[in-house]
Design a protein around this motif. Sequence first.
Motif, PDB file in Angstrom:
ATOM      1  N   PRO A   2       0.826  -1.204   0.000  1.00  0.00           N
ATOM      2  CA  PRO A   2       0.000   0.000   0.000  1.00  0.00           C
ATOM      3  C   PRO A   2       0.861   1.256   0.000  1.00  0.00           C
ATOM      4  O   PRO A   2       1.969   1.275   0.536  1.00  0.00           O
ATOM      5  CB  PRO A   2      -0.799  -0.135   1.309  1.00  0.00           C
ATOM      6  CG  PRO A   2      -0.732  -1.582   1.671  1.00  0.00           C
ATOM      7  CD  PRO A   2       0.571  -2.075   1.160  1.00  0.00           C
ATOM      8  N   SER A   4       1.995   5.161   0.929  1.00  0.00           N
ATOM      9  CA  SER A   4       2.128   5.810   2.222  1.00  0.00           C
ATOM     10  C   SER A   4       0.840   6.541   2.589  1.00  0.00           C
ATOM     11  O   SER A   4       0.252   7.238   1.767  1.00  0.00           O
ATOM     12  CB  SER A   4       3.300   6.787   2.183  1.00  0.00           C
ATOM     13  OG  SER A   4       3.405   7.478   3.399  1.00  0.00           O
ATOM     14  N   ARG A   5       0.404   6.362   3.811  1.00  0.00           N
ATOM     15  CA  ARG A   5      -0.825   6.985   4.304  1.00  0.00           C
ATOM     16  C   ARG A   5      -0.520   7.872   5.495  1.00  0.00           C
ATOM     17  O   ARG A   5       0.484   7.681   6.194  1.00  0.00           O
ATOM     18  CB  ARG A   5      -1.842   5.911   4.733  1.00  0.00           C
ATOM     19  CG  ARG A   5      -2.178   4.886   3.663  1.00  0.00           C
ATOM     20  CD  ARG A   5      -2.981   5.490   2.535  1.00  0.00           C
ATOM     21  NE  ARG A   5      -3.537   4.465   1.661  1.00  0.00           N
ATOM     22  CZ  ARG A   5      -4.312   4.719   0.617  1.00  0.00           C
ATOM     23  NH1 ARG A   5      -4.628   5.977   0.322  1.00  0.00           N
ATOM     24  NH2 ARG A   5      -4.787   3.744  -0.127  1.00  0.00           N
ATOM     25  N   HIS A  29       3.920   4.407   6.838  1.00  0.00           N
ATOM     26  CA  HIS A  29       2.869   5.389   7.033  1.00  0.00           C
ATOM     27  C   HIS A  29       3.310   6.441   8.055  1.00  0.00           C
ATOM     28  O   HIS A  29       4.260   6.242   8.819  1.00  0.00           O
ATOM     29  CB  HIS A  29       1.586   4.726   7.543  1.00  0.00           C
ATOM     30  CG  HIS A  29       1.045   3.675   6.628  1.00  0.00           C
ATOM     31  ND1 HIS A  29       1.100   3.780   5.263  1.00  0.00           N
ATOM     32  CD2 HIS A  29       0.425   2.476   6.884  1.00  0.00           C
ATOM     33  CE1 HIS A  29       0.543   2.708   4.710  1.00  0.00           C
ATOM     34  NE2 HIS A  29       0.131   1.908   5.675  1.00  0.00           N
ATOM     35  N   ASP A  50      -6.004  10.141   5.859  1.00  0.00           N
ATOM     36  CA  ASP A  50      -6.490   8.977   5.123  1.00  0.00           C
ATOM     37  C   ASP A  50      -7.334   8.079   6.011  1.00  0.00           C
ATOM     38  O   ASP A  50      -8.262   7.419   5.537  1.00  0.00           O
ATOM     39  CB  ASP A  50      -5.308   8.182   4.546  1.00  0.00           C
ATOM     40  CG  ASP A  50      -4.530   8.980   3.518  1.00  0.00           C
ATOM     41  OD1 ASP A  50      -5.142   9.374   2.502  1.00  0.00           O
ATOM     42  OD2 ASP A  50      -3.335   9.233   3.730  1.00  0.00           O
ATOM     43  N   ASP A 122      -5.408  -0.306   6.325  1.00  0.00           N
ATOM     44  CA  ASP A 122      -5.222  -0.248   4.874  1.00  0.00           C
ATOM     45  C   ASP A 122      -6.478  -0.727   4.137  1.00  0.00           C
ATOM     46  O   ASP A 122      -6.911  -0.119   3.153  1.00  0.00           O
ATOM     47  CB  ASP A 122      -4.026  -1.107   4.448  1.00  0.00           C
ATOM     48  CG  ASP A 122      -2.687  -0.469   4.822  1.00  0.00           C
ATOM     49  OD1 ASP A 122      -2.645   0.778   4.923  1.00  0.00           O
ATOM     50  OD2 ASP A 122      -1.703  -1.205   5.002  1.00  0.00           O
ATOM     51  N   ALA A 126      -8.976   1.380   1.615  1.00  0.00           N
ATOM     52  CA  ALA A 126      -9.206   0.906   0.245  1.00  0.00           C
ATOM     53  C   ALA A 126     -10.684   0.712  -0.053  1.00  0.00           C
ATOM     54  O   ALA A 126     -11.145   0.969  -1.169  1.00  0.00           O
ATOM     55  CB  ALA A 126      -8.451  -0.399   0.023  1.00  0.00           C
TER      56      ALA A 126
END
Length: 407
Positions: A2, A4-5, A29, A50, A122, A126
């Motif tokens: 995934p 970066s959040r 993250h 996010d 994550d 999504a």
Amino acid sequence: MPSSRTILLIDDNPAVARAMEIAFRMAGHRLDTAAGPEDAFSRLAQRRYDAILLDMNFTPAESNGEQGLACLARIIADDPAACVVVITAHSGIRIAVAAMKAGARDFAMKPWRNAELIAKVDAAIARGAPAAPPSLHPGAPPEPARLLGDSPAMHALRDLIRRVGPTPAGVTITGPPGSGRTLTALALHAASAQADTPPPRIDLRDEAAWARLDQGGGTAILRHPDRLDGIAQARLLDRIPAGLRCLAIADGTASLDPALRRRLATIEIAVPPLADRGDDAVLLARHFARIAAERFGRPAARMTEAATAAIRAATWPDEVRGLALAVERAVLLSEDGMIDAAALAMPAPVAVATFGAAPDANFDLSDAERVMIEAALREHRHNVTHAAAALGLSRGALYRRMARYGL
């Protein structure tokens, strides 16, 4: 893997915050931490995240989840698309179910495994990640439009925005300059179907700016229609496209031509002055102090009891905008991150001033002086020398004021 959040953790346990920050950083993250709802709303007013990890209790003796559910309700009301994952104990399955019904995307039970929690966050992102608005640069979400404050006046204002925002009604926003009229307009727009397209802001006193009205439908923020004469108001009414939603900012609606008033002010929303918001001034001051400390690279700011009393008792000439300026100045002047009443009372551009000397000081001293003196004396355990220094007074000046107020 995934991308970066940026995650916000709302949890009052520093040990949990440190452990989570390491785990999410190692996963690529970024994790910011808020110790409670007030800090969380301050951060959410500054940027979008996010995902939000929300603990359900912030008081050691509490375990019913009411604090977390109230925080969740406010987050979702402000941003229905917010991705919230709640954290609760194994005995709190009822709380988790209530949170899911209230808009949380998922929940995690204590204790958790870091890898499983990160995977859950994550997956929650999504599942509901909206497509990026085409009008924005990649990676730059619309700026938040959140109105901070826990007073009944601000709760009523937010409730009105939630009811009116999704409609196409024309709204005129009134209230004192500096009280948050533009932010209210942006919050109304954020609650509408056109939220992904930034509205043009048109100062109607500049006739050259009227050309932006011809861009067609959507929403526009119109400033100062009440300052136009009758002929200009009639021209404006003819110029506004039929499909354009207008959010007007005005000192009042009485001077609007009736036909223009009908077009711009299907409903009038009055932003309450800061004096009617109770302790919201203190909450806002902490918000501005945190932002200023980050912006200027200063230590995290803390306010003395006397400074808090001064903020609460003050009459700010430029409303919220004036409070923000005073707090930013105090953060810059502070050497150790501690803001006292003297720093708040210092009027620009004077480099050094006592809090009773300048006629243009930032608050009404006749109302606030006794409150500040009492707070400073309590804070410094009635050490007159230290209290006088915190207030920006000489010992003699403080003694005279103490005698005046019978302290």
